[in-house]
Design a protein around this motif. Structure first.
Motif, PDB file in Angstrom:
ATOM      1  N   ALA A   5       0.440  -1.312   0.260  1.00 37.93           N
ATOM      2  CA  ALA A   5       0.157  -0.045   0.182  1.00 37.93           C
ATOM      3  C   ALA A   5       0.830   1.307   0.002  1.00 37.93           C
ATOM      4  CB  ALA A   5      -0.883  -0.162   1.219  1.00 37.93           C
ATOM      5  N   GLN A   6       0.393   2.050  -0.441  1.00 35.57           N
ATOM      6  CA  GLN A   6       0.717   3.986  -1.094  1.00 35.57           C
ATOM      7  C   GLN A   6       0.744   4.523   0.795  1.00 35.57           C
ATOM      8  OE1 GLN A   6       2.962   4.533  -3.002  1.00 35.57           O
ATOM      9  NE2 GLN A   6       3.155   6.664  -3.290  1.00 35.57           N
ATOM     10  N   ALA A   7       2.055   4.843   1.317  1.00 40.58           N
ATOM     11  CA  ALA A   7       1.181   5.598   2.581  1.00 40.58           C
ATOM     12  C   ALA A   7       1.660   6.680   1.568  1.00 40.58           C
ATOM     13  CB  ALA A   7       2.200   5.305   3.537  1.00 40.58           C
ATOM     14  N   ALA A 194      -7.331   5.639  -6.325  1.00 38.34           N
ATOM     15  CA  ALA A 194      -6.867   6.407  -4.636  1.00 38.34           C
ATOM     16  C   ALA A 194      -8.453   6.845  -4.487  1.00 38.34           C
ATOM     17  CB  ALA A 194      -6.182   6.890  -5.283  1.00 38.34           C
ATOM     18  N   PRO A 195      -8.586   8.111  -3.336  1.00 43.32           N
ATOM     19  CA  PRO A 195      -7.399   7.783  -2.751  1.00 43.32           C
ATOM     20  C   PRO A 195      -8.006   6.983  -1.407  1.00 43.32           C
ATOM     21  CG  PRO A 195      -9.033  10.352  -2.320  1.00 43.32           C
ATOM     22  CD  PRO A 195      -9.541   9.153  -3.569  1.00 43.32           C
ATOM     23  N   ASP A 196      -8.561   6.796  -1.025  1.00 43.71           N
ATOM     24  CA  ASP A 196      -9.453   6.175  -0.164  1.00 43.71           C
ATOM     25  C   ASP A 196      -8.716   4.672   0.615  1.00 43.71           C
ATOM     26  OD1 ASP A 196     -10.669   6.107   3.027  1.00 43.71           O
ATOM     27  OD2 ASP A 196     -12.546   4.448   2.384  1.00 43.71           O
ATOM     28  N   ARG A 197      -8.506   4.295   1.599  1.00 41.43           N
ATOM     29  CA  ARG A 197      -7.491   3.047   1.550  1.00 41.43           C
ATOM     30  C   ARG A 197      -9.027   1.927   2.182  1.00 41.43           C
ATOM     31  NH1 ARG A 197      -5.141   3.361   7.319  1.00 41.43           N
ATOM     32  NH2 ARG A 197      -6.355   5.045   8.075  1.00 41.43           N
ATOM     33  N   HIS A 198      -9.808   2.923   3.111  1.00 39.23           N
ATOM     34  CA  HIS A 198     -10.922   1.690   3.936  1.00 39.23           C
ATOM     35  C   HIS A 198     -12.119   1.271   2.660  1.00 39.23           C
ATOM     36  CE1 HIS A 198      -8.334   2.336   7.826  1.00 39.23           C
ATOM     37  NE2 HIS A 198      -9.363   3.833   8.131  1.00 39.23           N
ATOM     38  N   LEU A 199     -12.263   2.261   1.736  1.00 40.92           N
ATOM     39  CA  LEU A 199     -13.281   1.394   1.087  1.00 40.92           C
ATOM     40  C   LEU A 199     -12.307   0.780  -0.653  1.00 40.92           C
ATOM     41  CD1 LEU A 199     -15.899   1.997  -0.390  1.00 40.92           C
ATOM     42  CD2 LEU A 199     -15.096   3.858  -1.781  1.00 40.92           C
ATOM     43  N   GLY A 200     -11.293   1.164  -0.275  1.00 41.38           N
ATOM     44  CA  GLY A 200     -10.697   0.380  -1.733  1.00 41.38           C
ATOM     45  C   GLY A 200      -9.960  -1.111  -0.955  1.00 41.38           C
ATOM     46  N   GLY A 201      -9.736  -0.871   0.446  1.00 38.96           N
ATOM     47  CA  GLY A 201      -9.433  -2.242   1.107  1.00 38.96           C
ATOM     48  C   GLY A 201     -10.882  -3.138   1.443  1.00 38.96           C
ATOM     49  N   TYR A 202     -12.406  -2.804   1.218  1.00 35.83           N
ATOM     50  CA  TYR A 202     -13.142  -2.965   1.224  1.00 35.83           C
ATOM     51  C   TYR A 202     -13.461  -3.810  -0.126  1.00 35.83           C
ATOM     52  CZ  TYR A 202     -18.655  -3.576   0.673  1.00 35.83           C
ATOM     53  OH  TYR A 202     -19.516  -4.202   0.602  1.00 35.83           O
ATOM     54  N   GLY A 215      -2.592   6.168   0.039  1.00 30.49           N
ATOM     55  CA  GLY A 215      -3.434   5.453   1.142  1.00 30.49           C
ATOM     56  C   GLY A 215      -4.067   6.619   2.624  1.00 30.49           C
ATOM     57  N   GLY A 216      -4.854   7.143   1.310  1.00 28.92           N
ATOM     58  CA  GLY A 216      -5.814   8.265   2.219  1.00 28.92           C
ATOM     59  C   GLY A 216      -6.944   7.524   3.327  1.00 28.92           C
ATOM     60  N   SER A 217      -7.550   8.837   4.335  1.00 27.97           N
ATOM     61  CA  SER A 217      -8.706   8.243   4.087  1.00 27.97           C
ATOM     62  C   SER A 217      -9.917   9.099   4.821  1.00 27.97           C
ATOM     63  CB  SER A 217      -7.748   7.310   5.793  1.00 27.97           C
ATOM     64  OG  SER A 217      -7.742   8.706   6.590  1.00 27.97           O
ATOM     65  N   CYS A 218     -10.801   9.461   5.478  1.00 23.97           N
ATOM     66  CA  CYS A 218     -11.997  10.301   5.554  1.00 23.97           C
ATOM     67  C   CYS A 218     -11.675  10.025   7.501  1.00 23.97           C
ATOM     68  CB  CYS A 218     -13.321   9.425   5.358  1.00 23.97           C
ATOM     69  SG  CYS A 218     -14.638  10.346   6.746  1.00 23.97           S
ATOM     70  N   ILE A 219     -11.186  11.507   7.382  1.00 28.20           N
ATOM     71  CA  ILE A 219     -11.623  11.828   8.896  1.00 28.20           C
ATOM     72  C   ILE A 219     -12.209  11.510  10.164  1.00 28.20           C
ATOM     73  CG2 ILE A 219      -9.758  13.709   8.997  1.00 28.20           C
ATOM     74  CD1 ILE A 219     -11.262  15.837   9.337  1.00 28.20           C
ATOM     75  N   VAL A 220     -14.045  11.633   9.407  1.00 28.08           N
ATOM     76  CA  VAL A 220     -14.703  11.451  10.327  1.00 28.08           C
ATOM     77  C   VAL A 220     -14.868   9.435  10.362  1.00 28.08           C
ATOM     78  CG1 VAL A 220     -17.663  11.347  10.112  1.00 28.08           C
ATOM     79  CG2 VAL A 220     -16.244  13.341   9.260  1.00 28.08           C
ATOM     80  N   HIS A 221     -14.772   8.878   9.115  1.00 27.87           N
ATOM     81  CA  HIS A 221     -15.128   7.433   9.894  1.00 27.87           C
ATOM     82  C   HIS A 221     -14.414   6.315   9.665  1.00 27.87           C
ATOM     83  CE1 HIS A 221     -18.256   8.903   6.358  1.00 27.87           C
ATOM     84  NE2 HIS A 221     -18.797   7.701   6.630  1.00 27.87           N
ATOM     85  N   GLU A 246     -16.327   3.998   4.261  1.00 32.07           N
ATOM     86  CA  GLU A 246     -15.196   4.412   4.614  1.00 32.07           C
ATOM     87  C   GLU A 246     -14.356   4.024   5.773  1.00 32.07           C
ATOM     88  OE1 GLU A 246     -16.000   8.542   3.792  1.00 32.07           O
ATOM     89  OE2 GLU A 246     -16.084   8.200   1.612  1.00 32.07           O
ATOM     90  N   SER A 247     -15.558   3.157   6.292  1.00 34.32           N
ATOM     91  CA  SER A 247     -15.387   2.633   7.866  1.00 34.32           C
ATOM     92  C   SER A 247     -13.879   2.046   8.061  1.00 34.32           C
ATOM     93  CB  SER A 247     -16.353   2.300   8.578  1.00 34.32           C
ATOM     94  OG  SER A 247     -17.405   3.263   8.475  1.00 34.32           O
ATOM     95  N   PRO A 248     -13.117   2.084   8.891  1.00 35.95           N
ATOM     96  CA  PRO A 248     -12.121   0.316   9.275  1.00 35.95           C
ATOM     97  C   PRO A 248     -12.071  -0.769   8.458  1.00 35.95           C
ATOM     98  CG  PRO A 248     -12.089   2.464  10.931  1.00 35.95           C
ATOM     99  CD  PRO A 248     -13.019   2.558   9.962  1.00 35.95           C
TER     100      PRO A 248
END
Ligand code: 13P
Ligand code: SF4
Length: 377
Positions: A5-7, A194-202, A215-221, A246-248
């Protein structure tokens, strides 16, 4: 199967506080936002009347996201506009006859509307309303990432700048990402995501697609906590869990339904449970509760043992949208969204592909080869 994963570097969301003109600061996780002062009931009624009048005078329509203040959701619907997820906001704005769109949400939503309707005037209550995913994916670094993976199809989430969209092959929102990546995979594509790693991982877990990820993420989820969610579930054993992707991953793993904001709404309406725990921005509660009067909705826990901050599960940038600014921009024409026409034309390509794909999806199954067909168009 996948590259590492790209950080990305941590992003500092802080803005100088001397820019504040009233309202209060939401400093959750350094996210800076000018949260409007809540008007009194009388002021709210007067502002709503004024907005109704101005919408007619200016041939304008309101396009609101589910996370903005309930007033802006209800008023959009009462006046012939829409409250919806980001995919339907884009489609509605494109197809509506109004010459001015007032987009209540965050900046990428206004930009997408402008890209799809360059001839329309797109106004937003506050142009500083942004998104941590957009901020965390600057175009130069993103271009370098794409250059390093020339063999991959670039699939970008809607929560990005026009410049990032312009570098992509396909745009997706959370309501269609799974279907589009699955179709791409079935036609032999390797994905750069890109960019959300949680959505991408799902999506990667669900489709098995070969994906390299930003490796982006949503600060809320990002703040929803699986351990505390399990504890809440023990207290409410009959509750169903609705989760935005967008959640972990550990939170998604506990879900009875995973979906976009509209997907969450549909799941709540269709499931016959009486109680739900919801892992998405709490702006969503307004529609969930008004459309399901006999059901109870609880917020999924955010701040627990492992929390780094006391998140309130509400996007500080969505909170910047208020009645006062909607009235002001309609009256004065301030806060117009501009997108460079050449950039907009290129950025439109992946958006049009997404809209063509989802339109085909609505009519039934997507025929084999459609992705290649749309991609070649
Ligand atoms: P939706 O596309 O599900 O409305 O999501 C947009 C968003 O910003 C979620 O945080
Ligand atoms: Fe962006 Fe998260 Fe706010 Fe949605 S909730 S606009 S993804 S920061």
């Amino acid at each position: 199967m996948t590259d590492a994963a790209q950080a990305i570097k941590a992003v500092d969301y802080e803005q100088p506080q001397d820019e504040l003109e009233g309202g209060s600061v939401c400093a959750t996780k350094h996210a800076w936002a000018r949260v409007p002062v809540e008007p009194s009931a009388t002021e709210r009624a007067a502002l709503k009347d004024k907005i109704r009048r101005l919408l007619k005078e200016k041939n304008a329509v309101m396009v609101s996201h589910y996370y903005v203040h309930p007033d802006l959701q209800d008023l959009a619907e009462d006046t012939g506009g829409i409250v919806s997820d980001s995919l339907e906001m884009a489609r509605f704005g494109r197809d509506h006859a109004a010459t001015t769109l007032v987009v209540s949400g965050v900046r990428f939503m206004g930009e997408t509307s402008k890209i799809l309707s360059p001839e329309k005037r797109v106004l937003m209550p506050d142009l500083d309303a942004t998104c941590s995913l957009d901020l965390g994916c600057p175009v130069d670094a993103f271009n370098a990432f794409c250059d390093a993976h020339p063999d991959r199809t670039v699939v970008v989430y809607a929560n990005t700048s026009a410049a990032v969209k312009a570098r992509s092959d396909w745009l997706v929102t959370s309501s269609c990402a799974l279907d589009i990546v699955k179709a791409l995979k079935d036609e032999g594509h390797k994905i750069l995501w890109a960019p959300d790693r949680h959505l991408g991982g799902y999506i990667q877990r669900e489709t098995g697609a070969d994906m390299v990820m930003w490796g982006g993420s949503c600060i809320v989820h990002d703040e929803f906590k699986a351990f505390e969610l399990q504890e809440l579930l023990r207290e409410h054993p009959g509750a169903k869990v609705l989760v935005h992707p967008e959640s972990p991953a550990a939170v998604v793993a506990l879900a009875d339904a995973v979906g976009s904001t509209s997907g969450i709404l549909n799941a709540a309406r269709q499931m016959d449970a009486k109680e739900f725990i919801v892992a998405t921005d709490n702006g969503m509660m307004h529609k969930l509760r008004t459309l399901n009067p006999g059901k109870t909705f609880l917020e999924a826990p955010t701040a627990g043992n492992s929390a780094t901050c006391k998140s309130c599960a509400h996007c500080p940038w969505m909170a910047m949208n208020g009645l006062l600014d909607v009235a002001r921009v309609l009256e004065t024409g301030a806060n117009e969204i501009h997108v460079d026409p050449a950039l907009g034309q290129r950025a439109r390509l992946p958006i049009d592909r997404m809209l063509a794909f989802t339109a085909a999806l609505k009519t039934g199954s997507v025929p084999k080869g459609l992705v290649a067909h749309i991609g070649a168009a």
